[in-house]
Every structure is written in C-alpha cells, then in structure tokens.
Scaffold this active site. Structure first.
Site, PDB file in Angstrom:
ATOM      1  N   HIS A 146       0.857  -1.179   0.000  1.00  0.00           N
ATOM      2  CA  HIS A 146       0.000   0.000   0.000  1.00  0.00           C
ATOM      3  C   HIS A 146       0.892   1.228   0.000  1.00  0.00           C
ATOM      4  CE1 HIS A 146      -3.185   2.785   1.137  1.00  0.00           C
ATOM      5  NE2 HIS A 146      -4.008   1.863   0.672  1.00  0.00           N
TER       6      HIS A 146
ATOM      7  N   ASP B 232      -8.033  -5.630   0.210  1.00  0.00           N
ATOM      8  CA  ASP B 232      -8.489  -6.385  -0.959  1.00  0.00           C
ATOM      9  C   ASP B 232      -8.108  -7.849  -0.910  1.00  0.00           C
ATOM     10  OD1 ASP B 232      -9.735  -4.260  -2.145  1.00  0.00           O
ATOM     11  OD2 ASP B 232      -7.856  -3.499  -2.937  1.00  0.00           O
TER      12      ASP B 232
HETATM   13  N1  CMC Z   1       4.066  -7.418  -4.875  1.00  0.00           N
HETATM   14  C1  CMC Z   1       5.394  -7.428  -5.029  1.00  0.00           C
HETATM   15  N2  CMC Z   1       6.203  -6.367  -4.863  1.00  0.00           N
HETATM   16  C2  CMC Z   1       5.636  -5.239  -4.493  1.00  0.00           C
HETATM   17  C3  CMC Z   1       4.242  -5.135  -4.308  1.00  0.00           C
HETATM   18  C4  CMC Z   1       3.456  -6.290  -4.502  1.00  0.00           C
HETATM   19  N3  CMC Z   1       2.139  -6.252  -4.338  1.00  0.00           N
HETATM   20  N4  CMC Z   1       3.931  -3.867  -3.940  1.00  0.00           N
HETATM   21  C5  CMC Z   1       5.099  -3.192  -3.916  1.00  0.00           C
HETATM   22  N5  CMC Z   1       6.131  -4.022  -4.256  1.00  0.00           N
HETATM   23  C6  CMC Z   1       7.557  -3.703  -4.267  1.00  0.00           C
HETATM   24  C7  CMC Z   1       7.938  -2.851  -5.471  1.00  0.00           C
HETATM   25  O1  CMC Z   1       8.307  -3.649  -6.580  1.00  0.00           O
HETATM   26  C8  CMC Z   1       9.094  -2.042  -4.931  1.00  0.00           C
HETATM   27  O2  CMC Z   1      10.223  -2.885  -4.897  1.00  0.00           O
HETATM   28  P1  CMC Z   1      11.699  -2.253  -5.159  1.00  0.00           P
HETATM   29  O3  CMC Z   1      11.902  -1.263  -4.043  1.00  0.00           O
HETATM   30  O4  CMC Z   1      12.616  -3.426  -5.112  1.00  0.00           O
HETATM   31  O5  CMC Z   1      11.634  -1.584  -6.505  1.00  0.00           O
HETATM   32  C9  CMC Z   1       8.697  -1.784  -3.472  1.00  0.00           C
HETATM   33  O6  CMC Z   1       7.828  -2.888  -3.118  1.00  0.00           O
HETATM   34  C10 CMC Z   1       7.965  -0.465  -3.262  1.00  0.00           C
HETATM   35  O7  CMC Z   1       6.815  -0.464  -4.092  1.00  0.00           O
HETATM   36  P2  CMC Z   1       6.200   0.812  -4.821  1.00  0.00           P
HETATM   37  O8  CMC Z   1       5.605   0.374  -6.127  1.00  0.00           O
HETATM   38  O9  CMC Z   1       7.195   1.921  -4.838  1.00  0.00           O
HETATM   39  O10 CMC Z   1       5.058   1.196  -3.807  1.00  0.00           O
HETATM   40  P3  CMC Z   1       3.877   2.172  -4.125  1.00  0.00           P
HETATM   41  O11 CMC Z   1       3.576   2.828  -2.844  1.00  0.00           O
HETATM   42  O12 CMC Z   1       4.154   3.040  -5.296  1.00  0.00           O
HETATM   43  O13 CMC Z   1       2.710   1.152  -4.585  1.00  0.00           O
HETATM   44  C11 CMC Z   1       0.777  -0.192  -4.582  1.00  0.00           C
HETATM   45  C12 CMC Z   1       1.642   0.812  -3.790  1.00  0.00           C
HETATM   46  C13 CMC Z   1      -0.527  -0.428  -3.817  1.00  0.00           C
HETATM   47  C14 CMC Z   1       0.429   0.400  -5.970  1.00  0.00           C
HETATM   48  C15 CMC Z   1       1.574  -1.501  -4.751  1.00  0.00           C
HETATM   49  O14 CMC Z   1       1.929  -2.023  -3.490  1.00  0.00           O
HETATM   50  C16 CMC Z   1       0.782  -2.560  -5.540  1.00  0.00           C
HETATM   51  O15 CMC Z   1       0.759  -2.493  -6.769  1.00  0.00           O
HETATM   52  N6  CMC Z   1       0.127  -3.541  -4.820  1.00  0.00           N
HETATM   53  C17 CMC Z   1      -0.688  -4.532  -5.466  1.00  0.00           C
HETATM   54  C18 CMC Z   1      -2.005  -3.937  -5.874  1.00  0.00           C
HETATM   55  C19 CMC Z   1      -2.940  -3.748  -4.693  1.00  0.00           C
HETATM   56  O16 CMC Z   1      -3.152  -4.671  -3.917  1.00  0.00           O
HETATM   57  N7  CMC Z   1      -3.528  -2.555  -4.630  1.00  0.00           N
HETATM   58  C20 CMC Z   1      -4.561  -2.265  -3.641  1.00  0.00           C
HETATM   59  C21 CMC Z   1      -4.215  -1.159  -2.713  1.00  0.00           C
HETATM   60  S1  CMC Z   1      -5.392  -1.146  -1.351  1.00  0.00           S
HETATM   61  C22 CMC Z   1      -6.868  -0.655  -2.026  1.00  0.00           C
HETATM   62  C23 CMC Z   1      -6.946   0.786  -2.288  1.00  0.00           C
HETATM   63  O17 CMC Z   1      -6.775   1.598  -1.337  1.00  0.00           O
HETATM   64  O18 CMC Z   1      -7.247   1.143  -3.438  1.00  0.00           O
END
Ligand code: CMC
Length: 436
Positions: free
Chosen positions: A313, A371
């Site tokens: 998240h 989720d």
């Molecule tokens: N699976 C694997 N790796 C992950 C995931 C995941 N679900 N989420 C983040 N990472 C890794 C990412 O690859 C990065 O790794 P590195 O530092 O080695 O490059 C690190 O963790 C930081 O991730 P980020 O993409 O910079 O984090 P963010 O804050 O931009 O993204 C997110 C947040 C929710 C978009 C992401 O965690 C994600 O895509 N999760 C899966 C989709 C999901 O479940 N979304 C629902 C969110 S809750 C409902 C809502 O409020 O809408």
C-alpha cells in the site's frame, strides 16, 4: 490551519536569495511546508510525481497513520466503527462530521431511502451496453448519466444542490450496481425495498428475482455492510484526488463522481480485489498451495512484473487495519456458509503466511491490504469477481462526495492545475514536409 512557530528556509547554492516558508501543524500527523508563494518568489516549481511528499489539500475527514496501521474517520477508529455502527451511520459521520443520534439516524435513513429508485429511463440507457460489458464500464457511464436526469442538483456551488446530490448518489449507487449485475445475467431488475437496511436492500436487488424472494442471511448482510464501512473513505487516494481535481473545475457532482469511478477501476487501486481473486484462482488452477513457492519467486523477480495482488500500500507500511477486520469477517462468512475448507481461502492463508515471513516482503514493509480478503468474502456471498470493484465504488461514493463537498465549501479552493518540468524540444520551426 494552525501556523507553527517553526519556519523552513529554502536556500540555493547559486547565491539566489533564500526564502522563508511557513509551516502549518496538523491536529495529528505530519506538518506541512506551505510552498504556495514559491513560484512567485523564486520562479521555481516543486517536483513530486506521484505526490510522495505533497499534501494536496487540508481535510477534516479521514486520517491514516500508515506506520501504525491506523485509520480514523472523523477521529473515530475504524475498528470501533466497524463493530458499533452501520454503513448509513458511517455515511452521516463522513458527510456531516459526527455520528448521528437516534433521531438524526432515522431522518438520514428516511432521506436516503426516499431516493433509492432511479429514473425509469436508466434501464434504456443500460440496454446500449453489451451483456458482457465490464460492470465498471457500465458504472462509469451510468453515474455520469445521472447528471442528465437530475437537473435540480447539478450546481456544485449551491449547497442545497450539493446536499441533494450527495443523498441521491448514496441512495442510487446500490440500485445501479445491482442493475448492472442483473443486466449481465439477463434477469429482470429488482426495484429497491425501502423497509430493508441499506445492505439488505442491496443484496435483495442483487439476488432476488420476481419468482424467488431473497431471504437475507444476517451474517452475510453484516459482512456486506462491513465491506461498505471499510471502503467508505481513505483520504487523498488516486480516485478521491481525481474527484477533487475534476470537481475543482466546477463540474457537476455526478460527473466528478463518474471520474472517481473511472480512476478506481485500475488494478493498482480499486481493481486490486478483482485482480487478487483472479491471481488466487490462477495459482489454484496451476497446482494450488504446492505452487506458492514458484509464484513468490516470480513476484520477486525484477524482470517478471508479477505482483502479489492484495499486498502493499502506498500509505500503510504496517498491517492494513481494514485487512484485519476483513480477515475476521472472512472467517465468519465462510463459517456461516460451511466453507471453512474452501481451497481458495486456504490458499490465501498459506500465501499470507509465507509472504509475511519472506525477507522480500518484510524488508519492503509489504503487508496484506483490505483487498486480499474482501474478494474471498464477496465470492462466498455469491458476487461475481467482475462486480467487486463496482461494489468498492458503491461504498467509496460517500467518501468521494464528502471530500468534494469539503473542497467546494473551502473559501480557499481553486481549480487544480499542477505544473510540470518540461524536458521536451525547445522552440523550433516547422519544416516543409519534403525536408523533414
Ligand atoms: N508485490 C510485489 N512487490 C511489491 C508489491 C506487490 N504487491 N507492492 C510493492 N512491491 C515492491 C515494489 O516492486 C518495490 O520494490 P523495489 O523497491 O525493489 O523496486 C517496493 O515494493 C515499493 O513499491 P512501490 O511500487 O514503490 O510502492 P507504491 O507505494 O508506489 O505502490 C501499490 C503501492 C498499492 C500500488 C503496490 O503495493 C501494488 O501495486 N500492490 C498490489 C495492488 C494492490 O493490492 N492494490 C490495492 C491497494 S489497497 C486498495 C486501495 O486503497 O485502493
């Protein structure tokens, strides 16, 4: 906004004059540095793609402490609201700032239930869609189309219009989601029943037919109500910021909420519950619990682009408090339906355990989000996977409209207009086509 005694000083290494920036204190949470005069005084913008360090507004509605895993609606912890209140009480809280007393609750419920039907023309609008259209495509269209039906509540600058639009949107979203579902099934639409609770009425519109009455199961109704409460608001996320930005142009509330619905559809946001269930089903098809190790390996592989959906998240760097509550509901629902041995639920549990212990997820503070469990609960209730995000939109509508109304009522509000760092071609001349 409460000014802080502390000020920030911005200085430049090229000898340009430094600038003092005011700081404001939140009632809880981080302070903010006020950069509104930055461009006027220095000719420079700030650069913050994805708004990682930017507060786009001040708000009194929802507070999240991502490190603690805390979520408050108007100061009340989500754990207490989920146990002691129903969704309409939560809507009253988000819209008007406090929980209703008995009389206020009755009045608010009566006002919402008075608006549950949609204009009869709406069903002809629906007929324009293919039967296999994604429910979020339908919802984006239907919600936007409300502005064509309710001309007496489209002036966003009129507080009465905003109030009636809020009530209409909260009242009509369940009807529209159920209509989208019935349309995909080829079943007749079920009109709302105003003597039922908000969640029971929704479930009846979904699952009853003119030949078979739906007998609501209390555990499932409570689970649905809890899904609504947990998704009702989440401060300045992507769809809420979309609603604010869209509404800042003065567009009508239905159009602004339709923009929120469109944004929510994405798999990184509201679409994650659908994506999560699809992921669990795919692992199950490919061998189930035995294959989790292989799947996790792919997730960790930088070149694979596979993510563990339902994990991670932007704000929570601890267990999502909504996920804890949804996990509890998941147990209750599967127990009530005798699905305790459901293979997908077992798979989810095994996946959660492994991910919570794995160094990759621990180091990145990736915990299950709401989720991860809401999809399993909805599937057990009998809701098709493609409808999950539409139900999220139904629940989030109150949050969107509360945030939109808060913005419009703020005397300092301006149209949202971010700036950019331009890195494209400098001015150049168009050459005749033969010389390009
Ligand atoms: N699976 C694997 N790796 C992950 C995931 C995941 N679900 N989420 C983040 N990472 C890794 C990412 O690859 C990065 O790794 P590195 O530092 O080695 O490059 C690190 O963790 C930081 O991730 P980020 O993409 O910079 O984090 P963010 O804050 O931009 O993204 C997110 C947040 C929710 C978009 C992401 O965690 C994600 O895509 N999760 C899966 C989709 C999901 O479940 N979304 C629902 C969110 S809750 C409902 C809502 O409020 O809408």
């Amino acid at each position: 906004m409460t000014p802080s005694d502390v000020k920030a000083t911005l200085s430049f290494s090229d000898g340009s004059p430094s600038m003092e920036l005011p700081i404001y204190k939140g009632s809880i949470g981080p302070d903010v540095i006020d950069i509104r005069k930055l461009y006027g005084q220095t000719g420079k913008f700030t650069y913050d793609p994805g708004f990682l360090s930017t507060a786009s507004c001040n708000s009194t509605i929802t507070y999240i402490d991502g490190d603690k895993g805390e979520l408050l609606y108007r100061g009340y912890p989500i754990e207490q609201l989920a146990v002691n209140c129903d969704f309409l009480e939560t809507c009253h809280l988000l819209l008007y700032g406090d929980l209703p007393n008995e009389a206020q609750k009755n009045d608010f419920t009566a006002r919402v239930t008075n608006h549950t039907m949609v204009n009869e023309q709406m069903q002809f609008f629906l007929r324009g869609f293919r039967r296999d259209a994604h429910p979020m495509a339908i919802m984006t269209g239907l919600v936007g189309a409300l502005s064509a039906f309710y001309h007496d509540s489209t002036d966003i600058n009129n507080p009465q219009h905003r109030e009636i639009a809020a009530i209409r949107l909260i009242a009509k979203m369940p009807t529209l989601v159920a209509m989208a579902f019935k349309y995909s099934m080829g079943q007749p639409y079920m009109y709302p029943r105003n003597n039922l609770s908000y969640a029971s009425n929704f479930m009846r519109m979904m699952f009853a037919t003119p030949c078979d009455e739906y007998v609501p199961n209390d555990v499932l109704v409570r689970a649905m109500d809890r899904i609504f409460i947990l998704h009702a608001d989440h401060e300045q996320n992507a769809s809420t910021s979309t609603v604010r930005l869209c509404g800042s142009s003065g567009t009508n509330p239905f159009a602004a909420i339709a923009a929120g619905v469109a944004c929510l559809w994405g798999p990184a946001h509201g679409g994650a519950n659908e994506a999560c269930l699809n992921m669990l089903e795919e692992i199950q098809r490919n061998g189930g619990v035995e294959k989790i190790g292989e799947f996790i390996k792919q997730v960790k592989d930088k070149n694979s682009s596979v993510k563990l959906m339902g994990f991670g998240h932007r704000v929570y760097k601890n267990y999502d408090p909504r996920a804890k509550l949804m996990r509890e509901t998941c147990h209750e629902v599967l127990g009530a339906l005798g699905l305790g041995n459901d293979p997908l639920f077992k798979l989810a549990m095994a996946l959660e355990k492994i991910a919570l212990e794995d160094e990759y997820f621990v180091a990145r503070k990736l915990y299950p989000n709401v989720d991860f469990y809401s999809g399993i609960v909805q599937r057990a209730i009998g809701i098709p996977v493609s409808l999950f995000t539409a139900i999220f939109a139904l629940a989030r509508t109150v949050g969107w409209i509360a945030q939109l109304n808060e913005m419009i009522a703020d005397p300092e509000y301006k149209i949202g207009r971010p700036r950019q760092l331009f890195v494209g071609a400098a001015k150049r001349d168009v050459k005749p086509i033969g010389q390009r």
